[in-house]
Design a protein around this motif. Sequence first.
Motif, short mmCIF file in Angstrom:
data_model
loop_
_atom_site.label_atom_id
_atom_site.label_comp_id
_atom_site.label_asym_id
_atom_site.label_seq_id
_atom_site.Cartn_x
_atom_site.Cartn_y
_atom_site.Cartn_z
N GLY A 89 9.91 -12.58 2.61
CA GLY A 89 9.71 -13.90 2.01
C GLY A 89 10.32 -13.98 0.63
N SER A 90 9.83 -14.90 -0.13
CA SER A 90 10.40 -15.18 -1.45
C SER A 90 10.08 -14.11 -2.47
CB SER A 90 9.85 -16.53 -1.96
OG SER A 90 8.45 -16.44 -2.15
N GLY A 91 9.07 -13.30 -2.18
CA GLY A 91 8.68 -12.30 -3.17
C GLY A 91 7.71 -12.86 -4.19
N GLN A 92 7.47 -14.16 -4.12
CA GLN A 92 6.56 -14.80 -5.06
C GLN A 92 5.14 -14.88 -4.52
OE1 GLN A 92 7.63 -15.60 -8.18
NE2 GLN A 92 9.46 -14.57 -7.42
N ARG A 93 4.99 -14.63 -3.24
CA ARG A 93 3.67 -14.68 -2.63
C ARG A 93 3.40 -13.40 -1.85
NH1 ARG A 93 0.79 -19.10 -2.88
NH2 ARG A 93 1.74 -21.03 -3.58
N GLY A 94 2.15 -13.14 -1.61
CA GLY A 94 1.78 -11.94 -0.88
C GLY A 94 0.34 -11.60 -1.14
N SER A 95 -0.04 -10.39 -0.83
CA SER A 95 -1.41 -9.96 -1.04
C SER A 95 -1.42 -8.49 -1.42
CB SER A 95 -2.26 -10.18 0.22
OG SER A 95 -1.78 -9.36 1.28
N LEU A 96 -2.48 -8.10 -2.07
CA LEU A 96 -2.67 -6.70 -2.45
C LEU A 96 -4.13 -6.35 -2.17
CD1 LEU A 96 -1.47 -4.15 -3.77
CD2 LEU A 96 -2.30 -5.02 -5.97
N ARG A 97 -4.33 -5.41 -1.26
CA ARG A 97 -5.67 -5.00 -0.86
C ARG A 97 -6.01 -3.68 -1.54
NH1 ARG A 97 -4.81 -4.42 5.27
NH2 ARG A 97 -2.99 -3.39 4.38
N LEU A 98 -7.03 -3.73 -2.40
CA LEU A 98 -7.42 -2.56 -3.17
C LEU A 98 -8.78 -2.04 -2.72
CD1 LEU A 98 -6.51 -3.75 -6.78
CD2 LEU A 98 -5.19 -2.22 -5.33
N ALA A 99 -8.88 -0.74 -2.48
CA ALA A 99 -10.16 -0.07 -2.26
C ALA A 99 -10.48 0.69 -3.53
CB ALA A 99 -10.07 0.88 -1.06
N CYS A 100 -11.58 0.34 -4.19
CA CYS A 100 -11.87 0.87 -5.52
C CYS A 100 -13.28 1.46 -5.57
CB CYS A 100 -11.78 -0.22 -6.59
SG CYS A 100 -10.32 -1.26 -6.46
N VAL A 137 -10.15 6.53 3.88
CA VAL A 137 -10.17 6.14 5.29
C VAL A 137 -9.57 4.74 5.45
CG1 VAL A 137 -11.65 5.55 7.26
CG2 VAL A 137 -12.10 7.62 5.93
N ALA A 138 -9.90 3.84 4.51
CA ALA A 138 -9.34 2.49 4.55
C ALA A 138 -7.82 2.53 4.44
CB ALA A 138 -9.94 1.64 3.43
N LEU A 139 -7.28 3.42 3.62
CA LEU A 139 -5.82 3.59 3.55
C LEU A 139 -5.28 4.09 4.88
CD1 LEU A 139 -5.02 5.32 0.11
CD2 LEU A 139 -4.73 2.92 0.74
N ASP A 140 -5.94 5.09 5.45
CA ASP A 140 -5.50 5.69 6.71
C ASP A 140 -5.46 4.67 7.84
OD1 ASP A 140 -4.56 8.26 6.77
OD2 ASP A 140 -6.53 9.18 6.77
N GLU A 141 -6.43 3.76 7.84
CA GLU A 141 -6.54 2.80 8.93
C GLU A 141 -5.83 1.49 8.63
OE1 GLU A 141 -10.67 2.40 9.87
OE2 GLU A 141 -10.81 4.42 10.71
N GLY A 142 -5.10 1.42 7.52
CA GLY A 142 -4.34 0.23 7.20
C GLY A 142 -5.17 -0.94 6.72
N ARG A 143 -6.42 -0.68 6.29
CA ARG A 143 -7.28 -1.76 5.79
C ARG A 143 -7.16 -1.94 4.28
NH1 ARG A 143 -12.14 -0.31 5.98
NH2 ARG A 143 -12.05 1.75 6.93
N ALA A 144 -6.43 -1.06 3.61
CA ALA A 144 -6.18 -1.16 2.18
C ALA A 144 -4.76 -0.70 1.90
CB ALA A 144 -7.18 -0.33 1.39
N ASP A 145 -4.15 -1.30 0.89
CA ASP A 145 -2.79 -0.91 0.50
C ASP A 145 -2.83 0.21 -0.53
OD1 ASP A 145 -1.64 -3.09 2.01
OD2 ASP A 145 -2.33 -4.42 0.41
N ILE A 146 -3.78 0.14 -1.43
CA ILE A 146 -3.91 1.09 -2.52
C ILE A 146 -5.39 1.41 -2.70
CG2 ILE A 146 -3.73 1.35 -5.05
CD1 ILE A 146 -1.17 -0.30 -4.92
N ALA A 147 -5.68 2.66 -3.02
CA ALA A 147 -7.05 3.05 -3.34
C ALA A 147 -7.07 3.67 -4.73
CB ALA A 147 -7.60 4.03 -2.31
N ILE A 148 -8.10 3.35 -5.49
CA ILE A 148 -8.30 3.98 -6.79
C ILE A 148 -9.57 4.79 -6.68
CG2 ILE A 148 -8.61 3.62 -9.27
CD1 ILE A 148 -7.04 1.06 -9.00
#
Length: 303
Positions: A89-100, A137-148
């Motif tokens: 896409g345009s690079g201006q939209r998207g999502s970021l899923r964080l497990a913190c 686990v959320a990273l492993d299963e594709g439910r999060a993009d990044i974990a802190i």
Amino acid sequence: MAPFDSVTARLILLLAETGSIGRAAEREGIATSAVSRRVSDLESRLGVVLFDRSAHGVKLTTAGAAYADGCRTVLRAIADLDAVMADFGSGQRGSLRLACTSAALTGRLPELLARYALKHPGIALDIQEMGAAKGLVALDEGRADIAIVSDNYDFTRFEIKPFEDDRVWVLAPPDHPLADRIEPRKDIAFEAVLSHPIVGSHHAGSLDRLLGDAATKAGKPFAESVRVESFPALVRMVEAGFGIGFLRSTSLHLLAGTDLVCAPLAEPWALRQLLVARRKSSPLSAAMKSFIALCSETYSPAV
């Protein structure tokens, strides 16, 4: 064989995690009969039994474990495909899923997220608070993009970068026998505090595991007087005189308004970090790149 059904696949993984049809149904907001029917229909189509059922719940069979692994692979691939398509896409939209972890959310993360949101208004933030083990686990299963997460886990499958230093501190009431030896500008040895009653917290959490391993190596098991499940509760119980307690530096703000004394532990193992982790094999989206870059730019190692 019938086409792959992602809804049923997620139910299989949820059943494997909870061990209960009732809890899985509650988490998904559907009837228990609907969960049972989906699993039974799938077993009939596959010609195998996926779960051993008993009065205590359900447990994956050997065939079920193999099918669950396959579900994780397919769901990860679907999540990865979504991420790749978003970059077209345009690079201006998207999502970021964080497990913190809660430690991350009580440290510098909220301010960092505010800066990120201001700079990237088109990126939708999905912030999920969970323990470090569940975050990975959320990273492993594709439910999060990044974990802190805290640093005392197996990161073989992940790419990691430092996010925030998070040293372990001991705290005590001002009238405690250790109080004269506890001050913020002076380290104190872990073995010097182990003989005193301790307020434990977060059973099987990262700090609990870290302290338990250190106590075992020292040959002095914890003398827990009581155990709580939150750090605010730990602070209150220490205030009430139930024993000393341990916090990471990201949680020391909880001592504001109390007369508790605190000091950092002296041992090298107590010099911990929070880490930014992502799955090595996952596509690196524009949203992920910009967030990881911001984390690196703003990280200041402790002197």
